[in-house]
Scaffold this motif. Structure first.
Motif: not given
Length: 305
Positions: A16, A20, A82, A169, A191, A243, A247, A251
Motif C-alpha cells: 500500500s 500511496f 478520512l 493520518t 472501505s 486510493t 486503502y 485496511y
C-alpha cells in the motif's frame, strides 16, 4: 497472531505504501490541468466506493449488504476522519504552507500512530519499534533534505492544518486497526461504507456552498477543459491507483498487524514519491535520496523480522 497472518499483513501494508506514493504525482498533474482539489477528493472517494461495491458484487455474486445497526457507527466515524485528513491537507496548501514543508510535517504520522496505538490500543512500545521509528525518520530527513526546507522554523496558521493532517493520518491507522481487529468488520466493507460516508459529507458541503455562496466553490472545481481526455484519465488514475488499491491493501493489512508497525511500514511511501517525481515530473534524485531510501528500507526490515 499467527506468523503467516503477520507476514501477509506486512506484505499488504508495504504494498500500500508504494501505491500511496503515486498520490502526489497524479495530484500535481491534475493541478496543472486546473482540476480543483475538491473534485480530486470527490473522485477519489466516489470512484473507489464504486470499485469496492462492484468488486464485492463480482466476488460474492450479490450486492454489498448495508452495515448492521451495531456496525454503522464505525464507517461513519472513519469516513469523517478520512475526509478531515483530506480537508486539512487542502487547507494547508491553500493557506500557503510550502509543499516541501507540508511533506515534512505530514510524514510525522508514524509517530502519532505509534503513540496513539500505545495509548488507545495498548500496543507495546518495544525498543526495536522505537529504534525503527528513529531510523525511519532519519531516512526521511535525508530523503527530503530537511535542512533545505523553507521556513521550517517559522510557524504559520497553515502549518497547524498540516499538523492536523499528520495526526489525522495517525488516527486513521489506529481506528482502522481497532475496527478491523476488535469490531471484526471486513476490510472491503469498511472501505466501501467509509468512502460512501465521505461522499455524502462532500455532497453536504457542496449543498452548503450552493446555499451560502451560489455554488461558486463547486464551479471553481471544474475550471479545466472538460472536453480533454487527460484530466478524466487522471481522476480515474488517482482514484484507482492512489486510493482504492492502497486503502484496500492497508485496511486488509491492519487486520493482521498493529497500527504502530503499519505506520513504520508506510514510511517507504516517500521513496515512491521521489522515484516517480524523478521519472514523470523531472525532479532531480540525488545521493541524499538514495541514502535516505536505504535507511528507510532498513527501518522497515527492523520491524518486519
Amino acid at each position: 497472531m499467527r506468523t503467516s497472518d503477520s507476514a501477509l499483513g506486512i506484505t499488504l501494508v508495504s504494498l500500500s505504501s508504494v501505491f500511496f506514493g503515486t498520490i502526489s504525482i497524479f495530484a500535481a498533474l491534475l493541478s496543472r490541468a486546473h482540476v480543483g482539489p475538491w473534485l480530486q477528493v470527490l473522485s477519489r472517494f466516489l470512484i473507489s466506493a464504486i470499485v469496492f461495491a462492484v468488486g464485492y458484487a463480482l466476488v460474492c455474486r450479490q450486492p454489498p449488504p448495508l452495515p448492521t445497526r451495531r456496525q454503522a457507527v464505525y464507517p461513519v466515524l472513519n469516513g469523517a476522519l478520512l475526509l478531515f485528513a483530506f480537508a486539512t491537507y487542502i487547507l494547508s496548501v491553500a493557506m500557503g504552507t510550502p509543499p516541501s514543508k507540508l511533506v515534512v510535517i505530514g510524514f510525522l504520522f508514524p509517530l502519532w500512530a505509534t503513540l496513539l496505538g500505545a495509548l488507545l490500543l495498548g500496543e507495546k512500545l518495544t525498543r526495536r519499534k522505537l529504534l525503527a521509528l528513529a531510523v525511519g525518520f532519519t531516512g526521511i530527513a535525508f530523503t527530503l533534505e530537511i535542512w533545505r526546507v523553507e521556513s521550517l522554523r517559522n510557524l504559520q496558521l497553515s502549518d497547524f492544518f498540516a499538523l492536523c493532517n499528520s495526526i489525522a493520518t495517525g488516527f486513521i491507522l489506529v481506528s482502522g486497526r481497532w475496527i478491523r481487529s476488535r469490531a471484526n468488520i471486513p476490510s472491503l466493507h469498511l472501505s466501501l461504507w467509509s468512502f460512501t460516508v465521505a461522499v455524502g459529507l462532500i455532497a453536504l458541503l457542496a449543498l452548503l456552498d450552493g446555499l451560502l455562496n451560489g455554488g461558486a466553490g463547486v464551479a471553481a472545481q471544474f475550471s479545466f477543459d472538460a472536453a480533454a481526455v487527460g484530466p478524466w484519465i487522471g481522476l480515474l488514475a488517482i482514484a484507482l491507483l492512489s486510493t482504492a488499491i492502497p486503502y484496500g491493501l492497508m485496511y486488509a493489512g491492519l487486520g493482521r498487524v498493529p497500527s504502530s508497525l503499519a505506520a513504520i511500514l508506510l514510511m517507504p511511501e516517500v521513496i515512491t514519491v521521489f522515484a516517480l517525481s524523478g521519472l514523470f515530473l523531472g525532479q532531480p534524485v540525488g545521493v541524499y535520496q538514495v541514502i535516505g531510501a536505504a535507511i528507510i528500507i532498513a527501518a522497515g526490515a527492523m520491524v518486519a523480522r
